[in-house]
Design a protein around this motif. Structure first.
Motif, PDB file in Angstrom:
ATOM      1  N   GLN A 114       1.801  -0.252  -9.635  1.00  0.00           N
ATOM      2  CA  GLN A 114       0.562  -0.718 -10.164  1.00  0.00           C
ATOM      3  C   GLN A 114       0.702  -1.445 -11.666  1.00  0.00           C
ATOM      4  OE1 GLN A 114       1.064   2.154  -8.679  1.00  0.00           O
ATOM      5  NE2 GLN A 114      -0.322   2.880  -7.442  1.00  0.00           N
ATOM      6  N   VAL A 130       0.972  -1.230  -0.020  1.00  0.00           N
ATOM      7  CA  VAL A 130       0.097  -0.052  -0.136  1.00  0.00           C
ATOM      8  C   VAL A 130       0.762   1.187   0.071  1.00  0.00           C
ATOM      9  CG1 VAL A 130      -1.836   1.252   1.196  1.00  0.00           C
ATOM     10  CG2 VAL A 130      -1.873  -1.272   1.336  1.00  0.00           C
ATOM     11  N   ASN A 153     -13.567   3.063 -16.164  1.00  0.00           N
ATOM     12  CA  ASN A 153     -13.234   3.336 -14.982  1.00  0.00           C
ATOM     13  C   ASN A 153     -12.605   2.389 -14.212  1.00  0.00           C
ATOM     14  OD1 ASN A 153     -14.490   5.936 -15.539  1.00  0.00           O
ATOM     15  ND2 ASN A 153     -16.270   5.342 -14.446  1.00  0.00           N
ATOM     16  N   GLY A 207      -9.426   3.183 -12.255  1.00  0.00           N
ATOM     17  CA  GLY A 207      -9.598   3.225 -10.784  1.00  0.00           C
ATOM     18  C   GLY A 207      -8.361   2.174 -10.290  1.00  0.00           C
ATOM     19  N   ALA A 208      -8.064   1.403 -11.198  1.00  0.00           N
ATOM     20  CA  ALA A 208      -7.257   0.251 -10.688  1.00  0.00           C
ATOM     21  C   ALA A 208      -5.773   0.855 -10.748  1.00  0.00           C
ATOM     22  CB  ALA A 208      -7.068  -0.893 -11.639  1.00  0.00           C
ATOM     23  N   ARG A 254      -4.915   4.158 -10.352  1.00  0.00           N
ATOM     24  CA  ARG A 254      -4.855   4.990  -9.428  1.00  0.00           C
ATOM     25  C   ARG A 254      -5.216   4.900  -7.947  1.00  0.00           C
ATOM     26  NH1 ARG A 254      -6.741   9.282  -8.981  1.00  0.00           N
ATOM     27  NH2 ARG A 254      -4.794  10.639  -8.918  1.00  0.00           N
ATOM     28  N   ASN A 255      -4.876   3.596  -7.700  1.00  0.00           N
ATOM     29  CA  ASN A 255      -5.507   2.887  -6.343  1.00  0.00           C
ATOM     30  C   ASN A 255      -3.990   2.716  -5.614  1.00  0.00           C
ATOM     31  OD1 ASN A 255      -6.403   1.559  -4.025  1.00  0.00           O
ATOM     32  ND2 ASN A 255      -8.031   0.854  -5.350  1.00  0.00           N
ATOM     33  N   LEU A 256      -3.832   3.454  -4.428  1.00  0.00           N
ATOM     34  CA  LEU A 256      -2.636   3.042  -3.619  1.00  0.00           C
ATOM     35  C   LEU A 256      -2.685   1.945  -3.155  1.00  0.00           C
ATOM     36  CD1 LEU A 256      -2.848   6.750  -1.831  1.00  0.00           C
ATOM     37  CD2 LEU A 256      -1.236   6.067  -3.620  1.00  0.00           C
ATOM     38  N   ASN A 257      -3.494   1.054  -3.044  1.00  0.00           N
ATOM     39  CA  ASN A 257      -3.569  -0.375  -2.643  1.00  0.00           C
ATOM     40  C   ASN A 257      -3.426  -1.085  -3.774  1.00  0.00           C
ATOM     41  OD1 ASN A 257      -3.873  -2.949  -1.691  1.00  0.00           O
ATOM     42  ND2 ASN A 257      -5.635  -2.567  -0.596  1.00  0.00           N
ATOM     43  N   ARG A 259      -7.823  -6.546 -10.234  1.00  0.00           N
ATOM     44  CA  ARG A 259      -8.537  -6.255 -11.323  1.00  0.00           C
ATOM     45  C   ARG A 259      -7.932  -6.825 -12.639  1.00  0.00           C
ATOM     46  NH1 ARG A 259     -10.926  -0.222 -10.214  1.00  0.00           N
ATOM     47  NH2 ARG A 259     -11.313  -0.424  -8.136  1.00  0.00           N
ATOM     48  N   GLU A 295      -5.009  -4.263  -4.710  1.00  0.00           N
ATOM     49  CA  GLU A 295      -6.282  -3.924  -5.221  1.00  0.00           C
ATOM     50  C   GLU A 295      -6.267  -3.687  -6.867  1.00  0.00           C
ATOM     51  OE1 GLU A 295     -10.344  -3.222  -6.287  1.00  0.00           O
ATOM     52  OE2 GLU A 295      -9.349  -4.192  -4.373  1.00  0.00           O
ATOM     53  N   THR A 296      -5.363  -3.343  -7.347  1.00  0.00           N
ATOM     54  CA  THR A 296      -4.819  -3.095  -8.742  1.00  0.00           C
ATOM     55  C   THR A 296      -4.644  -4.623  -9.296  1.00  0.00           C
ATOM     56  OG1 THR A 296      -3.559  -1.292  -8.086  1.00  0.00           O
ATOM     57  CG2 THR A 296      -3.261  -2.113 -10.357  1.00  0.00           C
TER      58      THR A 296
END
Length: 664
Positions: free
Chosen positions: A156, A65, A202, A206-207, A209-212, A219, A215-216
């Motif tokens: 990411q 993260v 999106n 969103g993937a 631009r996700n700091l976690n 996807r 989570e990227t």
């Protein structure tokens, strides 16, 4: 220690090669088990040595993260593209290009070549700029941002398994690509997502631009690369040469590429891309047209915003926002009661959209959809539009509540999982009407002249309550129905009688088994050959059939386990319905038992038609070229499969030679 580090280098090279074969070429050379064993060995060695190389595939997990996004200044600026939404605008751009080249050649001895364009797809995702150092190692990945400054999304991007972490190149380069989310990854993610994604673009944006970063990774993004923005190595003479460089360095590059020398050819290629759009598992929103010659590009230069030598031809939007006015509940032939959204009319993909599917209550609640919400509506492939999610909420919103009674017959509804059912199969009009219409349809029993209006009248005026009742209809029963004179009545009775002698696959399809379409019905019949064998088949036998999985197998078994189904089939046979099966005999031909790969655009066949044709010849159609491929059927603008066939010396045939081989 030295030996362990050398082994790690070898494993990384092997694993990255396997990832390229699997994710970019769709042609794996090792099993998942073999890959996993080598991956686990690398993990163990990394723990033992305390060393993780920056291009190790273990970094793709994204188990981190980040505290915040860091700004990154691109070495070379990333430009936007000018846009054309009509052929007139495209023609104006083309005329400016021709004028520039003619004026230059009139004034200079060293001439520019005749105009040549390259047409590619315009991917609808998020632009990424990947920097590889002098050793070919991916050292930075960033978003476009302002074109000069983006956000560092290196961690990411490393989760995208098709993007190489190391390439064989000894010059600093920046490579531009588009991170995308496929429909398969989107649907898989949404099955278990607490907050479902609203659309593919999106989902990708969103993937990244996700700091976690974990989570990227969840996807499962993909990517396509299409440009080298900065290059300290040997300069490219043409755009085609640049694309070949990217392919050679094992970047994922889309196989479609159209070459054109005039505007008419460009227009034809745009239509090819537009038609391809319907078949893709990812989103595109247009076609990109660029001048091929690099020297011409350099001389033409840029405006404040755009390169003068490139333009994007935009297609109609497949997604829009509108207001959800109300929800209508409809009953299908299985008794399932499903919600349909009534929308404020909106123009979308060339049509006025007023209704959209809502799937079920579970889907409605997960997406947070309410009456009065402004919603995202998507329409593609000429299918029913679907609400993807809520664009914005309003003060006058109301919760969507499922009905307790059947909206047609008033029977109490029964909930089964996420669905609601009306179990009144005998007198619930929509169920019976739709079942009979499906049974009589062309691909089923092919009762000519039978339609939904006729089925409704038979239900209301002749008390038709089962499929078998169709075969008891006499001419006199039809004469007082709306628009039925003696000749039409006689014709329908003959059509019903004629349908008794039917192909077994048509009969199986006509029965309306859940998840069983015409092709699946044909596959089942080809395996079992008689109605009795189909009705008594086992789960193991069903899943042994290619393209039949657990869901279809269970649907078939559950269907034939119902007493009322068995009784209906026995009644149909008792009134003279006689399904038959004829074994297809494939004559000896050059394709019998061979493996064929199709690439490019064919003049006389769509992809589905040519696949059906080749399979009817006893051949297998494959999606990727390997040493086991016997033929590559190449149409116009073949892609990387054509190059792979040349490399492996696989026989390449044109559409014309395909016919010649068949005729001989």
């Amino acid at each position: 220690m030295k030996d362990k580090l050398k082994r790690m280098e070898d494993l990384i090279e092997e694993l990255n090669k396997y990832s390229y074969e699997y994710y970019t070429k769709d042609n794996p050379s090792v099993s998942d088990r073999e890959y996993d064993m080598k991956y686990d060995e690398l993990l163990t060695l990394e723990k033992e040595t305390g060393t993780v190389y920056p291009y190790s595939p273990t970094l793709r997990v994204g188990d981190v993260v980040l505290p915040e996004f860091q700004k990154y200044t691109h070495i070379a600026r990333l430009w936007s593209l000018d846009k054309a939404q009509s052929f007139n605008a495209l023609e104006e751009w083309h005329n400016r290009n021709v004028k520039f080249i003619n004026n230059y050649n009139n004034l200079n001895e060293e001439k520019l070549p005749p105009i040549k364009y390259i047409v590619t797809k315009k991917f609808d995702g998020l632009t990424v700029n990947c920097t590889y150092d002098n050793n070919g190692i991916l050292v930075k990945a960033a978003t476009r941002g302002t074109g000069e400054i983006g956000e560092d999304v290196t961690q990411q991007v490393k989760t995208i398994k098709s993007i190489p972490l190391k390439i064989k190149n000894n010059a600093l380069i920046e490579v531009h690509g588009e991170a995308i989310m496929t429909k398969e990854a989107f649907n898989e993610y949404n099955k278990s997502a607490a907050a479902p994604l609203k659309n593919l673009r999106n989902g990708a944006a969103g993937a990244l631009r996700n700091l976690n970063v974990k989570e990227t990774a969840r996807r499962r993004l993909s990517a396509f690369f299409y440009d080298v923005g900065y290059n300290e190595g040997e300069p490219f003479k043409s755009y085609k040469e640049m694309l070949n460089f990217l392919i050679e360095k094992k970047f994922p590059v889309d196989e479609y590429m159209g070459e054109c020398s005039n505007l008419e050819e460009v227009k034809r290629e745009i239509e090819i891309v537009r038609n391809l759009r319907e078949t893709l598992s990812y989103d595109i929103d247009g076609a990109v047209i660029v001048i091929d010659d690099m020297r011409t590009r350099e001389l033409m230069g840029y405006t404040v915003k755009f390169p003068k030598w490139a333009i994007a031809f935009k297609f109609e939007a497949e997604e829009a926002t509108t207001k959800l006015l109300s929800v209508e509940w409809n009953v299908g032939r299985s008794g399932r009661v499903t919600p349909t959204a009534i929308l404020q009319p909106v123009e979308l993909a060339g049509a006025t959209v007023k209704r959209a599917t809502l799937n079920n209550m579970d889907d409605i609640q997960r997406k947070g959809i309410k009456i009065g919400s402004n919603v995202f509506v998507r329409r593609s492939n000429d299918v029913i539009p679907e609400i993807m999610g809520v664009a914005s909420e309003r003060d006058d919103q109301q919760e969507i509540m499922p009905p307790k009674m059947c909206p047609y017959c008033g029977s109490e509804l029964v909930q089964d999982g996420v669905h609601y059912f009306c179990e009144n199969t005998l007198s619930c009009k929509p169920q019976l009407v739709k079942s009979i219409v499906h049974f009589a349809s062309r691909e089923a029993m092919n009762i000519e002249g039978f339609n939904e209006k006729t089925a409704e009248q038979l239900f209301e005026k002749r008390d038709i309550k089962s499929i078998t009742d169709l075969y008891r209809i006499k001419k006199e029963d039809l004469l007082d129905l709306d628009k039925f004179a003696e000749k039409k009545a006689e014709k329908l009775v003959k059509a019903i009688e004629k349908s008794k002698n039917c192909e077994l696959s048509s009969f199986i399809y006509a029965l309306g088994i859940a998840n069983v379409g015409k092709k699946t019905a044909k596959d089942i019949v080809k395996k079992f050959k008689t109605l009795e064998e189909v009705m008594s088949c086992t789960y193991e036998e069903l899943i042994s059939i290619q393209d039949i999985g657990e869901i279809v197998a269970k649907s078939v078994l559950e269907f034939f386990n119902e007493d009322k189904i068995i009784n209906t089939i026995q009644e149909l046979i008792s009134v003279g319905v006689t399904p038959y099966y004829e074994e297809d005999t494939v004559k000896d031909n050059p394709f019998l038992g061979k493996t064929v790969v199709v690439t490019g655009t064919l003049e006389n066949f769509s992809r589905s038609e040519i696949k059906e044709k080749i399979e009817s010849l006893g051949a297998k159609v494959s999606g990727s070229v390997s040493k086991k491929t016997d033929f590559v059927l190449a149409g116009k603008n073949p892609g990387s499969k054509y190059d792979k066939a040349l490399e492996l010396k696989v026989e390449i045939i044109t559409e014309e030679s395909f016919y010649k081989l068949l005729n001989n």
